[in-house]
Write a protein that holds these residues in place. Structure first.
Motif, PDB file in Angstrom:
ATOM      1  N   ALA A  48       0.829  -1.211   0.000  1.00  0.00           N
ATOM      2  CA  ALA A  48       0.000   0.000   0.000  1.00  0.00           C
ATOM      3  C   ALA A  48       0.861   1.258   0.000  1.00  0.00           C
ATOM      4  O   ALA A  48       0.553   2.228  -0.708  1.00  0.00           O
ATOM      5  N   ASN A  49       1.935   1.253   0.756  1.00  0.00           N
ATOM      6  CA  ASN A  49       2.796   2.434   0.803  1.00  0.00           C
ATOM      7  C   ASN A  49       3.536   2.665  -0.510  1.00  0.00           C
ATOM      8  O   ASN A  49       3.803   3.810  -0.873  1.00  0.00           O
ATOM      9  N   GLU A  50       3.865   1.605  -1.232  1.00  0.00           N
ATOM     10  CA  GLU A  50       4.488   1.771  -2.552  1.00  0.00           C
ATOM     11  C   GLU A  50       3.517   2.449  -3.517  1.00  0.00           C
ATOM     12  O   GLU A  50       3.906   3.340  -4.272  1.00  0.00           O
ATOM     13  N   ILE A  51       2.273   2.035  -3.494  1.00  0.00           N
ATOM     14  CA  ILE A  51       1.269   2.669  -4.356  1.00  0.00           C
ATOM     15  C   ILE A  51       1.082   4.127  -3.944  1.00  0.00           C
ATOM     16  O   ILE A  51       1.053   5.027  -4.793  1.00  0.00           O
ATOM     17  N   ARG A  52       0.973   4.381  -2.642  1.00  0.00           N
ATOM     18  CA  ARG A  52       0.828   5.755  -2.156  1.00  0.00           C
ATOM     19  C   ARG A  52       2.016   6.606  -2.585  1.00  0.00           C
ATOM     20  O   ARG A  52       1.851   7.722  -3.059  1.00  0.00           O
ATOM     21  N   GLN A  53       3.215   6.079  -2.449  1.00  0.00           N
ATOM     22  CA  GLN A  53       4.418   6.828  -2.813  1.00  0.00           C
ATOM     23  C   GLN A  53       4.472   7.116  -4.312  1.00  0.00           C
ATOM     24  O   GLN A  53       4.869   8.205  -4.728  1.00  0.00           O
ATOM     25  N   ASN A  54       4.045   6.170  -5.125  1.00  0.00           N
ATOM     26  CA  ASN A  54       4.085   6.353  -6.584  1.00  0.00           C
ATOM     27  C   ASN A  54       3.046   7.334  -7.099  1.00  0.00           C
ATOM     28  O   ASN A  54       3.280   8.020  -8.091  1.00  0.00           O
ATOM     29  N   PHE A  55       1.886   7.390  -6.453  1.00  0.00           N
ATOM     30  CA  PHE A  55       0.783   8.172  -7.009  1.00  0.00           C
ATOM     31  C   PHE A  55       0.284   9.307  -6.118  1.00  0.00           C
ATOM     32  O   PHE A  55      -0.399  10.203  -6.599  1.00  0.00           O
ATOM     33  N   MET A  56       0.560   9.252  -4.831  1.00  0.00           N
ATOM     34  CA  MET A  56      -0.024  10.223  -3.901  1.00  0.00           C
ATOM     35  C   MET A  56       1.013  10.678  -2.876  1.00  0.00           C
ATOM     36  O   MET A  56       0.791  10.575  -1.679  1.00  0.00           O
ATOM     37  N   ARG A  57       2.121  11.179  -3.335  1.00  0.00           N
ATOM     38  CA  ARG A  57       3.217  11.562  -2.429  1.00  0.00           C
ATOM     39  C   ARG A  57       2.787  12.586  -1.378  1.00  0.00           C
ATOM     40  O   ARG A  57       3.313  12.613  -0.279  1.00  0.00           O
TER      41      ARG A  57
END
Length: 164
Positions: A48-57
């Protein structure tokens, strides 16, 4: 067909026919043959944090992401996001949590990504409006198709076995 309640009647009728004929399960298994490797809460948190970091920094950091065996899929849809506010010293601190029903430990990676994307989108957009779904689509371009297919899977699992 509660999982498909908001879809057009023609789609619901097609889905009902596929389920009644026993075609939905094999069709979904062919379309989504893999199972995701994210089996622990730690791996889910990282995912989940990888997705957040990639799209919602700019979105708030996640404090906890976990599979929840007590989460009722029917009552809470596919996952749950919460913000727990606490006073620490003289500050108000909000902790962001995402809980995913344990049922989703053994599904296709596209489905898990769709659920996580949905819950992450709630960090920025609380309502299910156009802005919310645009954000979901920006993180997973085939979001709407995957959501429909997951809802078809859930409806198929809930239906009685086909006769014949």
């Amino acid at each position: 067909m509660r999982y498909l309640g908001s879809y057009p009647a023609s789609l619901k009728a097609r889905a009902r026919t596929m389920i009644e004929r026993g075609e939905a399960g094999p069709w979904l298994a062919k379309r989504y043959p893999q199972r995701h490797p994210v089996q622990t809460d730690k791996a889910l948190f990282t995912f989940a944090n990888e997705i957040r970091q990639n799209f919602m920094r700019q979105a708030p950091l996640l404090n906890k992401v976990l599979y929840d065996s007590k989460l009722d899929v029917i009552a809470h849809a596919l996952g749950l996001h919460t913000a727990i506010s606490r006073v620490q010293g003289g500050r108000l601190v909000a902790k962001k949590e995402i809980r995913i029903a344990s049922l989703f430990k053994h599904i296709a990676p596209e489905f898990l990504q769709m659920i996580v994307v949905h819950e992450l989108a709630h960090l920025r957009e609380m309502n299910h409006d156009k802005a919310f779904y645009r954000l979901c689509e920006s993180m997973q371009p085939d979001y709407h198709q995957v959501e429909f297919d997951l809802r078809l899977l859930l409806a198929q699992r809930e239906a009685p076995p086909p006769i014949g």
